[in-house]
Each structure stands twice: as C-alpha cells, then as structure tokens.
Design an enzyme around this catalytic site. Structure first.
Site, PDB file in Angstrom:
ATOM      1  CE  LYS A 138      -8.268 -10.066  25.545  1.00  0.00           C
ATOM      2  NZ  LYS A 138      -8.651 -11.351  24.935  1.00  0.00           N
ATOM      3  CE  LYS A 144     -13.222  -7.937  17.425  1.00  0.00           C
ATOM      4  NZ  LYS A 144     -12.669  -7.445  18.630  1.00  0.00           N
ATOM      5  CG  ASP A 166     -19.280  -9.216  15.532  1.00  0.00           C
ATOM      6  OD1 ASP A 166     -18.517 -10.130  15.909  1.00  0.00           O
ATOM      7  OD2 ASP A 166     -19.939  -8.527  16.327  1.00  0.00           O
ATOM      8  CG  HIS A 167     -15.489 -13.901  15.050  1.00  0.00           C
ATOM      9  ND1 HIS A 167     -14.844 -12.809  15.587  1.00  0.00           N
ATOM     10  CD2 HIS A 167     -15.518 -14.835  16.030  1.00  0.00           C
ATOM     11  CE1 HIS A 167     -14.501 -13.069  16.830  1.00  0.00           C
ATOM     12  NE2 HIS A 167     -14.904 -14.291  17.132  1.00  0.00           N
ATOM     13  CB  VAL A 179      -0.971   0.025   1.203  1.00  0.00           C
ATOM     14  CG1 VAL A 179      -2.003  -1.075   1.086  1.00  0.00           C
ATOM     15  CG2 VAL A 179      -0.222  -0.082   2.518  1.00  0.00           C
ATOM     16  CG  HIS A 206     -17.644  -9.748  19.612  1.00  0.00           C
ATOM     17  ND1 HIS A 206     -17.687  -9.786  18.230  1.00  0.00           N
ATOM     18  CD2 HIS A 206     -16.347  -9.986  19.938  1.00  0.00           C
ATOM     19  CE1 HIS A 206     -16.477 -10.016  17.768  1.00  0.00           C
ATOM     20  NE2 HIS A 206     -15.659 -10.139  18.775  1.00  0.00           N
TER      21      HIS A 206
END
Length: 504
Positions: A348, A156, A185-186, A94, A248
């Site tokens: 997390k 995302k 969005d998986h 790029v 999500h």
C-alpha cells in the site's frame, strides 16, 4: 452457457445487508445482472442485519449504493422498479438466534411460491468472527438444505492462519457438503484473470514455451496507491501477507503455474491449482531471511497531498509491527518449473495502483546481430495487465524503420477496450452468476485454502515473533523498501512496471 434461461428460481440471502460490501459490490452486481438479463425469472433478494428496516427503506438504501458504485451509472427507473420489487429485508441478529426463525419463515414462503426447484444462497458479507455463528444458526434452524438447492458463500479472510482455516473448514463441512461451499476471491472474477486460462490453453504456440526451458522468471505485482483508509482496525490484525499474498496472489501464481487440465470441470481445474501449491518449496529460516521482504509505509506526499504514515492511521497501533508491503521469491519444485523463480510483491501507498503478471523469456541462445544494432535489446516478455488497464501484450524485438538495421522492443497488444465494444462485467457479477449456476471453477476448495496457509505460516510466524526495527522503511508514493529491489536484483533482474498516463 451463462443465461437466465438455465437458472432455477433463487432466493439470495445477504447477511450484512446494510454493510459496505453489499453497498459497493453485491447490490450493484445483482442489479447489473438483472439489467443484462442474467437473473432467474423468479428470484428474491433478502437483506439481513440487526437494524430495524422496512423493505422500502432497505431498497432505498441499496439504491444509493447502486447509484454510487455500479459500472452502469445511476439506475434507470423502470429497470430499478422491476429489480427492487423482488428485494426484501429481514432483521437478523446472531446474538439473538431466535431471529433466524423469522428468516426461515420468509424463505419457506418464497420456496412455496417459486416451486420445488428453488435454490437458496447464503452470502456472508460480515466480519470473519461471525462466519461460525451464522453457519451454526443456519444448521440449528434447518436452513442448510441439500447440495442441489442450497449454497453458502464465504468472503475472505478464510481463517487467520492454518489452524483457524482448518477449524472453519471443519465446521462448515459438518453442516454443508464441499459442493455447497463457495469461498470467494473476487480477483478470480476479473476478466483478464479469467482470460489467463483461455490464453494459455486455447493457443497451441504457448504450451511448448510454457516451462523452465524457455522462461527465465515470473513476476506478479499487485500494488496500491491508497493507504489503509478506514480499514486500519482490520488491516492491523492482518497485514499484506495475509490480506493479499495468501489468497489473491497465490491464486494468480497457480493459474500461471498449473498443468494443462483434462477438461474444464471445476474439480479438475482446482486439482491442478492444488498441485502447484503442494509443489511449492517450503520456507526454511534461511529462505525467510534471504527470500522475503516486509515493509511499512511512512508519511509522504501523494498527488500533491500529504498523507500520514501507517502508524498514524485510524485504528492502527502506534508501534504496529504489521507489514503494509510484502515481497517473496517462490519456487515450484516440479518438472515444468524446477529452478525458475516466481517473484511476488504487494503493498500500500506505492507509486501506482496496478496488477501485473510478467513472464520473462530467456534470451536467444546465440546473438547474430552486431553490438551497435542491439543497443536497446530486451528479452521477450509476456505482460498480463489486470488493472488499471486490461491487456495482454507480448514484447518482441523488431527492426526500426529506416535504412539502417537497428533493433528495438515493440509491443503486440491485445487490449480489451480496443478489441471489444461491450463493457466488461465487474468481478462480482461473474462470480455471483457462477454461484447461481453452481459452477465452482473460480472458487477455492478446502485443501486449496489450507495448502496456501501451510506454505506461508513459517513466514507469518517469523515476522510476528520478531519485531522489525526498521519500520517504517519506505515513504508513501515510492516502490517500497530498498530490500525488495535487492531481492530481485541479486538474481540479475528488476521489477517490471507499465508506465501510466497519470504519472510523470
């Protein structure tokens, strides 16, 4: 019907072809679609990156990814050879836009070979700062095509805040039409998530109960046992609120909260989701103080191994103010949900990895059983487990076997593994096939993205402007900061979890 028989010839261009996302998710998904007969008869996959690779070198590289991460295990030679003969590599940089001319030449050759109905899909599996640069180069070299034969897929994060999301939307819609833009969005491709709509709208007994009259509250928990790992550089500029809740979790909330659509048209469903976001109560200063919680993990022990605190992770600032845990209480101010709290949390280095949606129903209006009979009384719950198990369970009261009348909770369970022998596809398989058949149902629209950012910006701004003096405030392998328990306990509830076999 999702089948290769209805797919036009497709050229799939993956920017970031040598990157982690392609190795772990995209290449395995495309190979599995091919193995299961869902790729078009005529297709080509072009990987692009700055590296100088031959087609053979690129094929060998992604084969390692498929062998390591495909749900089907290692490739079968005959299948792989058939798949790989349509995989190519084209160096693109790029910072040197002229390299897009070579890519254009490759695409034009394939379009000539496949015929006039050939569709081109650009997948931007690259760092977010490259999204605008690539889009501009696609426009400069006249690669955008038209809304019938060209699409662009954006991973995302879609913007870092409301302002940058609007800028990116403005740039993209200046090059493509909204029908060409697929903001992926998986989470929305996961089998259990897709089943939420089927469960809600294909069963007549649920709709009369799906409202403030019968539902006490809703919980959405997306928890991870892992830390940030090698993503410290990205994560320290994002945090749990941006990384998980903005996309999500709010998408899951929309699926639970949306009104019944008129039909299964993509825009009709997305309209209903946007309606939920627009009805959500804005956060004022008092709401941020009383209805949100942030946290950051310290060092601890996970499965017998000592793990570092967040501020000691690779590429994380030693005095980082970034949250690794976020919880919030939302309200949807409309007739269906007025006054019903939606509690969400994510983090997390928590006690277990799981994604759960819990709908707790209100208690019976009048208790007819004596106290001794109802010692283990529990309100009815509907629990949708997205991971690690895929299940939908309804918890009800039933009589325990025996001569005495004793009630206890029992589960009525729909378990994917116990019900179906076929293996569920990975989320990316579902979503990549949707892109190829031009189905935008599971993809976010511009107004949906911006509404989600608009809702969360007061919280983001407040957290960034004021350093937390309590960080780190929860140890690894815990359920997060104590304030998160207080957030829900103040209303008389508690966070719900499912016991896992690998945990004591």
């Amino acid at each position: 019907m999702k089948t290769s028989q209805c797919l036009n010839p497709t050229v799939f261009v993956i920017f970031g072809g040598t990157g982690d996302l392609n190795m772990r998710k995209l290449a395995p998904a495309l190979y599995n679609l091919y193995s299961d007969g869902y790729m078009p008869k005529d297709y080509a996959i072009i990987g692009t990156a700055r590296s100088k690779l031959t087609d053979v070198q690129f094929r060998n590289t992604i084969m390692e990814g498929v062998n390591s991460f495909s749900r089907a295990g290692k490739v079968k030679k005959e299948k792989w050879d058939g798949f790989a003969e349509n995989v190519y590599y084209n160096p693109v940089d790029v910072s040197a836009p002229e390299t897009f001319q070579d890519l254009k030449t490759s695409i034009e050759k394939l379009k000539k070979k496949f015929g006039p109905k050939t569709q081109v899909i650009y997948y931007l599996a690259v760092a977010p700062n490259l999204f605008p640069l690539i889009a501009e180069c696609i426009a400069k070299y006249d690669l955008a095509g038209n809304e019938e034969n060209c699409r662009i897929v954006i991973e995302k994060p879609f913007g870092r805040d409301l302002e940058t999301a609007r800028e990116l939307n403005k740039l993209l819609t200046g090059i493509f039409t909204e029908k060409q833009i697929y903001r992926i969005d998986h989470y929305l491709g996961k089998e259990t998530v897709q089943n939420i709509m089927a469960f809600r709208f294909a069963n007549s007994f649920l709709e009369p109960l799906w409202n403030r009259t019968y539902i006490d509250h809703v919980q959405i928990s997306v928890t991870e046992q892992l830390g940030v790992g090698d993503r410290g550089g990205y994560y320290d500029g994002a945090g749990a609120l941006r990384d998980m809740i903005q996309n999500h979790i709010l998408q899951l909330l929309c699926l639970i909260g949306m009104e019944t659509p008129i039909n299964f048209d993509a825009d009709e469903i997305r309209n209903k989701k946007v309606d939920v976001l627009k009805a959500m109560r804005p956060f004022g200063p008092d709401d941020i103080r009383m209805s949100t919680v942030r946290g950051q993990y310290s060092k601890g022990w996970v499965e017998g191994k000592e793990v570092p605190g967040y501020r000691s992770e690779k590429d994380v600032a030693p005095e980082s103010n970034t949250e690794t845990f976020a919880a919030a209480k939302f309200f949807v101010d409309n007739w269906r949900w007025q006054g019903i709290p939606f509690y969400v949390r994510t983090g997390k280095r928590l006690f277990q990895t799981s994604s759960l949606i819990t709908i707790q129903f209100k208690d019976v209006p009048h208790q007819v059983f004596p106290a001794g009979v109802t010692e283990h009384w529990q309100q009815n719950r509907l629990i949708i487990s997205i991971q690690p198990e895929m299940s939908i369970r309804l918890q009800v009261q039933a009589k325990r076997p025996g001569l005495d009348m004793v009630l206890n909770p029992v589960d009525m369970v729909f378990d994917y593994k116990g019900t179906y022998s076929a293996e569920a596809p990975e989320a990316y398989e579902t979503l990549l096939l949707d892109v190829m058949i031009a189905d935008q149902t599971q993809f976010m629209r511009a107004d949906q993205v911006e509404s989600a950012w608009e809702l969360l910006m007061p919280v983001i701004n407040a957290w960034e402007s004021k350093t937390s003096l309590s960080f780190p405030n929860y140890p690894a392998d815990s359920w997060g900061p104590e304030d998160a328990e207080a957030l829900i306990a103040r209303d008389g509830f508690h966070w719900f979890t499912l016991p896992l076999k690998n945990k004591d």
